[in-house]
Design an enzyme around this catalytic site. Structure first.
Site, short mmCIF file in Angstrom:
data_model
loop_
_atom_site.label_atom_id
_atom_site.label_comp_id
_atom_site.label_asym_id
_atom_site.label_seq_id
_atom_site.Cartn_x
_atom_site.Cartn_y
_atom_site.Cartn_z
N HIS A 1 -47.54 58.88 91.60
CA HIS A 1 -48.44 59.36 92.76
C HIS A 1 -49.23 58.10 93.37
O HIS A 1 -49.91 58.16 94.13
CB HIS A 1 -49.33 60.41 92.68
CG HIS A 1 -49.60 61.24 93.82
ND1 HIS A 1 -49.95 62.57 93.97
CD2 HIS A 1 -49.34 61.02 95.20
CE1 HIS A 1 -49.92 62.94 95.19
NE2 HIS A 1 -49.73 61.92 95.98
N ASP B 1 -45.85 68.59 90.69
CA ASP B 1 -46.59 69.19 89.82
C ASP B 1 -47.44 70.28 90.40
O ASP B 1 -48.16 71.16 89.79
CB ASP B 1 -47.32 68.35 88.74
CG ASP B 1 -48.39 67.65 89.50
OD1 ASP B 1 -49.19 68.04 90.29
OD2 ASP B 1 -48.87 66.67 88.92
N HIS C 1 -52.09 56.74 88.69
CA HIS C 1 -51.67 57.87 89.67
C HIS C 1 -52.58 58.76 89.58
O HIS C 1 -52.35 59.80 90.23
CB HIS C 1 -50.44 58.48 88.85
CG HIS C 1 -50.30 58.91 87.68
ND1 HIS C 1 -49.54 60.29 87.40
CD2 HIS C 1 -51.39 59.20 86.74
CE1 HIS C 1 -49.93 60.46 86.37
NE2 HIS C 1 -51.00 60.17 85.74
N ASP D 1 -56.63 63.39 91.75
CA ASP D 1 -56.34 62.18 91.94
C ASP D 1 -57.45 61.18 92.55
O ASP D 1 -57.21 60.28 93.41
CB ASP D 1 -55.28 61.86 92.83
CG ASP D 1 -53.54 62.33 92.19
OD1 ASP D 1 -54.06 62.56 90.88
OD2 ASP D 1 -52.66 62.40 92.64
N ASP E 1 -46.98 66.55 95.56
CA ASP E 1 -46.74 66.16 94.06
C ASP E 1 -46.09 67.25 93.89
O ASP E 1 -46.50 68.47 93.90
CB ASP E 1 -48.01 65.68 93.43
CG ASP E 1 -47.83 65.27 91.92
OD1 ASP E 1 -46.75 65.86 91.52
OD2 ASP E 1 -48.55 64.69 91.49
N GLU F 1 -43.44 62.42 92.10
CA GLU F 1 -43.55 62.86 90.48
C GLU F 1 -42.15 63.62 90.20
O GLU F 1 -42.34 64.36 89.25
CB GLU F 1 -44.88 63.43 90.39
CG GLU F 1 -46.00 62.82 90.46
CD GLU F 1 -46.37 61.93 89.50
OE1 GLU F 1 -45.71 61.84 88.44
OE2 GLU F 1 -47.48 61.06 89.61
N HIS G 1 -53.63 68.10 90.80
CA HIS G 1 -54.81 67.14 90.51
C HIS G 1 -55.52 66.93 91.80
O HIS G 1 -54.83 66.63 92.73
CB HIS G 1 -54.09 65.99 89.49
CG HIS G 1 -53.37 66.67 88.47
ND1 HIS G 1 -52.07 66.71 88.62
CD2 HIS G 1 -53.73 66.94 87.30
CE1 HIS G 1 -51.52 67.25 87.27
NE2 HIS G 1 -52.62 67.25 86.38
N ASP H 1 -51.16 69.10 95.63
CA ASP H 1 -51.06 68.58 93.97
C ASP H 1 -52.07 69.71 93.12
O ASP H 1 -53.08 70.13 93.58
CB ASP H 1 -51.97 67.39 94.20
CG ASP H 1 -51.71 66.32 93.04
OD1 ASP H 1 -51.32 66.71 91.72
OD2 ASP H 1 -51.72 65.16 93.20
#
Length: 295
Positions: free
Chosen positions: A95, A224, A135, A122, A222, A267, A120, A118
């Site tokens: 990312h 994830d 990332h 980030d 992303d 990702e 996360h 996402d």
């Protein structure tokens, strides 16, 4: 006929697990270009950005020099294809590629809306990052926080305003990220909000936020964000994520809103995947984003 320009970024230097650099190839192999062409798009694949590897001594931020160079190249390439009328579709890579992507789609005189899909935030900086992995920093960089060499990539230091962006699917945030979210009053739809409100309501609110006073809207997705049971081929999986169906609904609603002017899908790690399942999911979500329907 609308034009889509694909750019791959085989980047795995922004994190510690190898394999995500093969993500762009995996997504292409899963049938991305043929699918987009069946949806009546004029598609050009511009190939991959060159991600150089140097034998530099370990840096305070992992892969910093290489990420700076690649981000500059990516931003310039995006500006170039946008001038030729292409909607940029970026394939990662980790990312950290979003640093160059957002620098390329942001312009000096037009406000950018941003959907950050996402698990996360980030939103780390060099000072708050537990790992030193870049990332985990691209959204902070795009908001103007971080080291100078990353923040100054592109035409301006602050690419997006906190009130014109949303995070969707968050379920893993570091302490420094939580503080920045509260400080900037960033709208975050965690899994708690998604479970309570439902994805339809979340996307209605998200679309309203990112299109208000903006001329461009970028989607940074992303893989994830999805639950690892559905998308196993990611570097930093977090249990309790979004379902495949919820994510399709989100992309379908973005397609109906007709607000997306650029997008990136990142990702995908084929080494950790099961028979290219996660790359196939990425292609399916891209299809929904660009108008694919059952009937």
């Amino acid at each position: 006929m609308k034009k889509i320009g694909i750019i791959g970024v085989p980047m795995d230097l922004g994190q510690s697990r190898r394999g995500v650099d093969m993500g762009p190839s995996a997504i292409r192999y899963a049938g991305l270009v043929p699918l987009l062409r069946t949806l009546k798009y004029d598609v050009t694949d511009f190939g991959d950005i060159n991600v150089a590897r140097t034998e530099e001594p370990k840096q305070s931020l992992n892969g910093l020099k290489e990420i700076i160079n690649s981000s500059h190249m990516l931003a310039k390439k995006i500006v170039h294809i946008k001038k030729d009328g292409y909607l940029p579709l970026i394939l990662g890579g980790d990312h950290s590629t979003a640093i160059g992507t957002i620098a390329g789609v942001a312009t000096e005189n037009k406000e950018l809306g941003l959907i950050w899909y996402d698990a996360h935030g980030d939103l780390n900086t060099k000072e708050t990052s537990p790992s030193g992995n870049i990332h985990g920093m691209p959204l902070a960089v795009s908001l103007g926080y971080g080291i100078k060499e990353l923040v100054e990539i592109g035409v301006k230091t602050k690419k997006v305003s906190p009130d014109k962006m949303v995070i969707i699917g968050a379920r893993s945030l570091d302490d420094g990220e939580k503080q920045l979210i509260k400080q900037l009053r960033i709208k975050v739809f965690t899994m708690h909000e998604i479970d309570r409100l439902g994805m339809s309501r979340v996307m209605e609110e998200a679309i309203q936020i990112v299109q208000k006073g903006t001329e461009h809207v970028h989607l940074s997705l992303d893989l994830d964000a999805l639950d690892p049971l559905e998308a196993p081929g990611v570097g930093t999986p977090v249990t309790g994520g979004l379902t495949y169906r919820e994510s399709h609904l989100a992309m379908e609603m973005l397609a109906e809103s007709n607000i997306i002017t650029s997008a990136e899908f990142v990702e995908v790690n084929p080494i950790l995947d099961e028979k290219n399942k996660t790359a196939q999911i990425a292609v399916g979500l891209i299809g929904s984003l660009f108008g694919q329907k059952l009937l």
